[in-house]
Design a protein around this motif. Structure first.
Motif, PDB file in Angstrom:
ATOM      1  N   THR A 115     -32.761 -22.422   6.024  1.00 46.23           N
ATOM      2  CA  THR A 115     -31.661 -21.671   5.436  1.00 46.23           C
ATOM      3  C   THR A 115     -30.509 -21.617   6.427  1.00 46.23           C
ATOM      4  O   THR A 115     -30.655 -21.092   7.538  1.00 46.23           O
ATOM      5  N   VAL A 116     -29.363 -22.165   6.041  1.00 45.72           N
ATOM      6  CA  VAL A 116     -28.199 -22.186   6.923  1.00 45.72           C
ATOM      7  C   VAL A 116     -27.159 -21.156   6.513  1.00 45.72           C
ATOM      8  O   VAL A 116     -26.237 -20.873   7.286  1.00 45.72           O
ATOM      9  N   LEU A 117     -27.281 -20.583   5.319  1.00 46.95           N
ATOM     10  CA  LEU A 117     -26.359 -19.528   4.892  1.00 46.95           C
ATOM     11  C   LEU A 117     -27.052 -18.653   3.848  1.00 46.95           C
ATOM     12  O   LEU A 117     -27.653 -19.165   2.912  1.00 46.95           O
ATOM     13  N   ASP A 118     -26.941 -17.343   4.018  1.00 46.98           N
ATOM     14  CA  ASP A 118     -27.555 -16.387   3.087  1.00 46.98           C
ATOM     15  C   ASP A 118     -26.690 -15.128   3.094  1.00 46.98           C
ATOM     16  O   ASP A 118     -26.807 -14.280   3.974  1.00 46.98           O
ATOM     17  N   LEU A 119     -25.771 -15.024   2.105  1.00 50.21           N
ATOM     18  CA  LEU A 119     -24.836 -13.908   2.041  1.00 50.21           C
ATOM     19  C   LEU A 119     -24.959 -13.214   0.690  1.00 50.21           C
ATOM     20  O   LEU A 119     -25.014 -13.875  -0.348  1.00 50.21           O
ATOM     21  N   ASP A 120     -24.984 -11.882   0.728  1.00 44.07           N
ATOM     22  CA  ASP A 120     -25.026 -11.142  -0.529  1.00 44.07           C
ATOM     23  C   ASP A 120     -23.678 -11.206  -1.236  1.00 44.07           C
ATOM     24  O   ASP A 120     -23.606 -11.394  -2.447  1.00 44.07           O
ATOM     25  N   ILE A 121     -22.581 -11.076  -0.475  1.00 43.94           N
ATOM     26  CA  ILE A 121     -21.251 -11.133  -1.080  1.00 43.94           C
ATOM     27  C   ILE A 121     -20.228 -11.502  -0.018  1.00 43.94           C
ATOM     28  O   ILE A 121     -20.359 -11.151   1.167  1.00 43.94           O
ATOM     29  N   PHE A 122     -19.231 -12.252  -0.442  1.00 42.90           N
ATOM     30  CA  PHE A 122     -18.096 -12.589   0.418  1.00 42.90           C
ATOM     31  C   PHE A 122     -16.867 -12.627  -0.480  1.00 42.90           C
ATOM     32  O   PHE A 122     -16.854 -13.317  -1.510  1.00 42.90           O
ATOM     33  N   SER A 123     -15.840 -11.865  -0.124  1.00 38.82           N
ATOM     34  CA  SER A 123     -14.674 -11.774  -1.001  1.00 38.82           C
ATOM     35  C   SER A 123     -13.393 -11.783  -0.194  1.00 38.82           C
ATOM     36  O   SER A 123     -13.355 -11.333   0.960  1.00 38.82           O
ATOM     37  N   VAL A 124     -12.331 -12.312  -0.807  1.00 42.82           N
ATOM     38  CA  VAL A 124     -11.014 -12.319  -0.199  1.00 42.82           C
ATOM     39  C   VAL A 124      -9.994 -12.192  -1.321  1.00 42.82           C
ATOM     40  O   VAL A 124     -10.078 -12.859  -2.353  1.00 42.82           O
ATOM     41  N   ALA A 125      -9.022 -11.289  -1.149  1.00 37.32           N
ATOM     42  CA  ALA A 125      -7.999 -11.006  -2.161  1.00 37.32           C
ATOM     43  C   ALA A 125      -6.636 -11.429  -1.636  1.00 37.32           C
ATOM     44  O   ALA A 125      -6.472 -11.671  -0.425  1.00 37.32           O
ATOM     45  N   PRO A 126      -5.640 -11.546  -2.504  1.00 44.72           N
ATOM     46  CA  PRO A 126      -4.298 -11.906  -2.048  1.00 44.72           C
ATOM     47  C   PRO A 126      -3.822 -10.990  -0.921  1.00 44.72           C
ATOM     48  O   PRO A 126      -3.948  -9.767  -0.991  1.00 44.72           O
ATOM     49  N   GLY A 127      -3.270 -11.594   0.130  1.00 48.53           N
ATOM     50  CA  GLY A 127      -2.793 -10.844   1.276  1.00 48.53           C
ATOM     51  C   GLY A 127      -3.814 -10.641   2.362  1.00 48.53           C
ATOM     52  O   GLY A 127      -3.463 -10.260   3.490  1.00 48.53           O
TER      53      GLY A 127
END
Length: 595
Positions: free
Chosen positions: A42-54
């Motif tokens: 397993t090289v990546l295990d994320l529950d959530i990743f978010s990015v919004a404008p700005g």
């Protein structure tokens, strides 16, 4: 024994508020339950990743933490094994990279990519082709912003590395992205180009969301308002930039320093090399304002290095037993392109204190950790070597199968380690020696070969400069300007991944003399990198005679050693000093003596 470089590797949930996540889900980029594997690891295990404008969202952490994999999944160049990705409220999990680029998700790569055969200006025009009728900024305006206007008509493939990296950013910006994914844009840039990069990123419109994977702490400090720290594919922590920068465990993870941190803050700028040397530990500074300086590792857990140029003795079994545990794999951070870092080192190589010591023999003392039939073992060796392939060695082991220090002795021509004598005299001899000692391989070949040579020879400044320049000219290497070995000495790391991607080979070089300080071979496992060999070079000096020879000795014969009754010299043989009487009978009791 305290294990240094240990950190908590358990994943933690994101600190993002529900409002921020909802805003990113409706008008930005959000990934949920993202998981990816490579060769069953397993090289990546994320529950959530978010990015919004700005948002200016930085992703940091050691090499191999999953940062570039995250960008690949967001950009669509790699398909996730599980999880969902939404963009502006619409699912795009199964959309490819071309669709995502056309719809406003642009990325740059670790290795700058240009259109072959096109001029710099034409590359930018290609990047902004969809917006050619209503561009926010014309191609010439973008080139002027990034300092490339004078190169507009130059072939893109002929640009130097820093300018090609800047062109890669310009091409991404020409597409007028809503989400910009940057993969180490400062890697390999000089101070001038880095300052220009910071200015360019700071001028980006706030309607744009930026995800910045970067190892240059100064760039992260100048740009990020939110930081996620990844380690072994999982979130170590995240939060507002000021909060994460003040977390001492982040400093430990980022630099591979001790578990705890000092309470003294620093505002010193991060240096592109090793900060300072001396004593048993080097203090390394991170350019995050207000970040806490890592504490010195527990000295009791470090291997002592004797000062001076006297011929050392191997450690006894009791000392080896106290430090027998295999050290953890070195945490690598701040990767740089190797040629620039190593060429800079080669130009400033200075004489070592012991370079002025004369003698017929190179003397090297090393301490190694290795696996013996799956069990950790430690060895301490003092070696004498002469150009006629004669020499000697004293060796102690733990666990000790030989009941004492073993004595090796070689007459001229008897040493069966080939191609050692002339290795540091010319480039051709150096590569011949590496080929013989290390065999086939990629960039790891030269690292493995130099590690063997360093365990026998003590070359002068010219020989060390030759070796560093050959490393600089070898493709496939990555430099790490700030590493610490198990003796607490800081240096410059040079690493390569083996042909099958499962082995990592690492050298740590002294930041001013170029001496090899340490070598590590690690294997990639589901739980991360695990070392199988770790070798410290503790002492290098020269001597006129070997351990049994009197000061008047000038000939390479075995007369004195025979007279001393220590051994009978043979080709590549091992001898053990034992007591005169191996078995001592139990004392006679009064009853046995009789009246």
């Amino acid at each position: 024994m305290k294990i240094i470089h240990r950190i908590d590797q358990e994943p933690v949930p994101s600190r993002r508020s529900g409002i921020d996540i909802e805003r990113a889900s409706s008008s930005g980029l959000t990934a949920r339950g993202l998981r990816h594997e490579y060769q069953r690891s397993t090289v990546l295990d994320l529950d959530i990743f978010s990015v919004a404008p700005g948002d200016r969202h930085a992703v940091i952490g050691p090499t191999g933490g999953g940062k570039s994999t995250l960008l690949n999944l967001l950009a669509g160049t790699t398909r996730a094994r599980s999880g969902t990705i939404t963009y502006n409220g619409q699912p795009i999990t199964h959309r490819g990279s071309t669709w995502r680029a056309r719809n406003g998700i642009s990325r740059t790569a670790q290795q700058p990519q240009v259109y072959p055969g096109l001029s710099v200006l034409d590359c930018v025009r290609m990047g902004g082709w969809r917006h050619r009728h209503q561009p926010e900024q014309t191609p010439l305006e973008l080139l002027n912003l990034t300092g490339l206007l004078d190169y507009a008509d130059h072939p893109a493939a002929g640009l130097p590395h820093g300018h090609r990296r800047m062109l890669d950013l310009v091409v991404a910006l020409a597409g007028q992205p809503r989400v910009l994914l940057l993969d180490e844009p400062a890697a390999g840039l000089n101070d001038t180009d880095t300052a220009r990069l910071v200015d360019v990123l700071g001028a980006l419109p706030r309607r744009m969301a930026v995800v910045l994977v970067e190892q240059h702490a100064g760039v992260v400090a100048a740009q990020a308002d939110w930081i996620t720290v990844l380690h072994q594919g999982r979130r170590h922590t995240d939060g507002p930039a000021d909060t994460v920068r003040a977390d001492p465990t982040v400093v430990a993870l980022y630099l591979g320093a001790g578990e705890e941190a000092s309470t003294a803050p620093t505002t010193a700028p991060r240096r592109h090399g090793v900060a300072a040397a001396g004593g048993t530990v080097m203090a390394l500074a991170l350019a995050f304002p207000g970040v806490l300086v890592p504490a010195k590792p527990d000295v009791s857990a470090l291997i002592g290095v004797e000062a001076g140029c006297a011929v050392p003795e191997p450690a006894r079994a009791a000392e080896l037993a106290a430090t027998a545990a295999m050290p953890p794999a070195t945490i690598l951070a701040y990767p740089r392109t190797a040629p620039g870092v190593l060429q800079d080192l080669a130009q400033r190589i200075a004489p070592d204190t012991c370079d002025t010591i004369s003698g017929r023999f190179d003397v090297v003392r090393l301490r190694s950790w290795h696996l013996d039939e799956g069990e950790p073992a430690t060895r301490d060796v003092v070696r004498w070597y002469r150009d006629d392939d004669s020499g000697a060695a004293l060796t102690s082991d733990f666990p000790d199968p030989w009941l004492g220090i073993t004595h090796d002795f070689w007459l001229p021509g008897d040493l069966t380690i080939p191609s050692v004598s002339g290795a540091f005299t010319s480039s051709d001899f150096f590569h011949y020696s590496v080929d013989v000692l290390a065999g086939d391989g990629g960039g790891d070949r030269i690292i493995r070969g130099l590690a063997v040579l360093a365990a026998w020879r003590s070359p002068g400044p010219a020989g060390r400069r030759l070796a560093v320049m050959e490393l600089a000219h070898t493709p496939g290497l990555t430099a790490y300007p700030a590493l610490v070995d198990r003796a607490g000495r800081a240096g410059i790391g040079v690493a390569a991944i083996g042909a099958h991607g499962t082995e990592r080979h690492l050298l740590i070089l002294h930041p001013s003399t170029g001496q090899v300080l340490a070598y590590e071979r690690a294997t990639h496992t589901p739980s991360g990198w695990q070392p199988s060999v770790y070798r410290l070079l503790l002492t290098r000096t020269h001597a006129e005679r070997r351990y049994w020879e009197k000061p008047s000795t000038t000939a390479d014969d075995s007369t004195q050693v025979r007279q001393a009754g220590l051994m009978t010299p043979r080709r590549q043989s091992r001898y053990i000093l034992r007591p005169e009487q191996l078995c001592i009978p139990a004392p006679i009791t009064a009853t046995e003596e009789g009246p």
